[in-house]
Design an enzyme around this catalytic site. Structure first.
Site, mmCIF file in Angstrom:
data_model
loop_
_atom_site.group_PDB
_atom_site.id
_atom_site.type_symbol
_atom_site.label_atom_id
_atom_site.label_comp_id
_atom_site.label_asym_id
_atom_site.label_seq_id
_atom_site.Cartn_x
_atom_site.Cartn_y
_atom_site.Cartn_z
ATOM 1 N NE ARG A 179 -3.593 -2.389 0.164
ATOM 2 C CZ ARG A 179 -3.152 -3.454 -0.527
ATOM 3 N NH1 ARG A 179 -2.115 -3.372 -1.336
ATOM 4 N NH2 ARG A 179 -3.773 -4.601 -0.434
ATOM 5 C CB CYS A 228 -8.758 -1.197 4.984
ATOM 6 S SG CYS A 228 -9.555 -2.782 4.693
ATOM 7 C CD GLU A 298 -5.180 0.534 2.931
ATOM 8 O OE1 GLU A 298 -5.062 -0.492 3.612
ATOM 9 O OE2 GLU A 298 -5.821 0.585 1.876
#
Ligand SMILES: Cc1cc2nc3c(=O)[nH]c(=O)nc-3n(C[C@H](O)[C@H](O)[C@H](O)COP(=O)(O)OP(=O)(O)OC[C@H]3O[C@@H](n4cnc5c(N)ncnc54)[C@H](O)[C@@H]3O)c2cc1C
Length: 311
Positions: A179, A228, A298
């Site tokens: 990510r 998320c 994130e």
């Protein structure tokens, strides 16, 4: 921002410029304050003109994509928020001897690429099915699932560098991690070239449908979110830890930890960014206290809180 600076921005000849522009509707979280300036250039020339001006005036700026991994604070974003226009959304296909080269502008919606691949039988990006946002944002975040990450399929990216010059970088020269993609500060992704394989459309369609079904079974519906909130810690899942810690359903104001997916914070349109941030902190602290695991967010958080904006 001084009125004369605002006036000069309107005189740059961009496709769209607006002031005090609400950002909530441009993000999937659907909350937070406005952009002091929202500039939507529609071509590399317009963008280059804007970036030269921004740098010369030393104005803070932020590049927004599809807004699906973002929390905008309640006081909004000072300076210029740049959102690439339709001129950056082109998709081109070149059939090569041993692969399909798909070139997408940074503002091309990820869902549109997945639909095209499904229709034409281009294999390799099926794991992106159901991930909202645009291709530039997906590459900047190295978006993906347990089945793969977008950088695995990238051949090269084209960017505007911090000196407002066009630059093309091969995948092998990019540093990407779970990510994340390391880009020099001030880089704007303009386009991405992918390497895909020709397959039977039914095979691509079956994988896409599987992925969509899995999402539909595990993710909350009818609420707003940014996907998320936390990255998965090494060897574990943030959602599993949050669930096990009994945090599902816990709330701050009108935001709550989803009952369907513990790594989602959701609301029905009335929450504030401050409430979401408070809940993020509560979850982070609980997981640290209980498991000695430090969860890293994130989602990207931008802007200032209400008090700071009022100063
Ligand atoms: C319901 C839901 C499910 C999701 N599921 C997943 C998932 O399974 N996997 C996953 O990885 N993500 C998931 N996400 C998160 C998000 O959709 C992805 O990270 C998405 O690819 C972000 O793209 P975006 O265009 O919306 O980026 P934005 O949210 O607009 O921006 C994200 C970051 O990228 C930067 N950025 C955007 N465009 C550019 C550009 N052109 N050049 C340089 N930097 C840029 C921004 O400055 C910002 O820092 C989900 C989100 C939601 C709401």
């Amino acid at each position: 921002m001084e009125p004369e600076i605002k006036k000069a921005i309107t005189e740059l000849g961009l496709e769209h410029v607006s002031f005090d522009a609400p950002l909530a509707g441009l993000t999937t979280f659907g909350l937070g304050g406005p952009a002091e300036v929202l500039a939507e250039p529609d071509s590399p020339e317009e963008l280059t003109r804007l970036m030269h001006f921004i740098r010369a005036q030393d104005i803070p700026w932020f590049i927004l994509g599809g807004g699906s991994n973002l929390l905008v604070r309640d006081g909004g974003v000072p300076g210029v928020v740049i959102r690439l226009g339709h001129g950056f959304a082109e998709i081109k296909i070149a059939v090569q001897e041993d692969h399909i080269a798909l070139e997408a502008g940074a503002a091309a919606p990820t869902a549109q690429i997945v639909s095209l691949c499904r229709r034409e039988g281009y294999a390799g990006l099926e794991f992106l099915a159901g991930i909202p946002g645009w291709i530039g944002g997906a590459v900047a975040m190295n978006a993906g699932t347990h089945e793969g990450q977008i950088l695995d399929r990238v051949i090269r990216i084209t960017c505007l560098n911090r000196d407002a010059e066009l630059e093309s970088t091969l995948r092998k020269d990019l540093v990407a991690d779970y990510r994340s993609l390391e880009l020099p500060e001030g880089t704007i992704i303009l386009g991405v070239e992918f390497r895909l394989e020709q397959a039977a459309p039914e095979a691509v369609e079956a994988k896409v449908k599987d992925n969509l079904a899995r999402r539909s079974a595990t993710q909350p519906k009818g609420v707003k979110s940014a996907g998320c909130i936390f990255k998965n810690p090494a060897g574990d899942y943030a959602g599993r830890l949050i669930d096990e810690a009994g945090l599902k359903g816990k709330s701050a104001g009108r935001a709550w930890v989803s009952e369907d997916h513990a790594n989602f914070i959701v609301h029905r349109g009335k929450a504030t960014a401050e409430q979401v941030l408070r809940l993020i902190e509560r979850v982070r602290q609980t997981i640290l206290d209980k498991y000695n695991v430090e969860l890293e967010t994130e989602i990207r958080v931008v802007g200032v809180d209400r008090e700071e904006a009022a100063e």
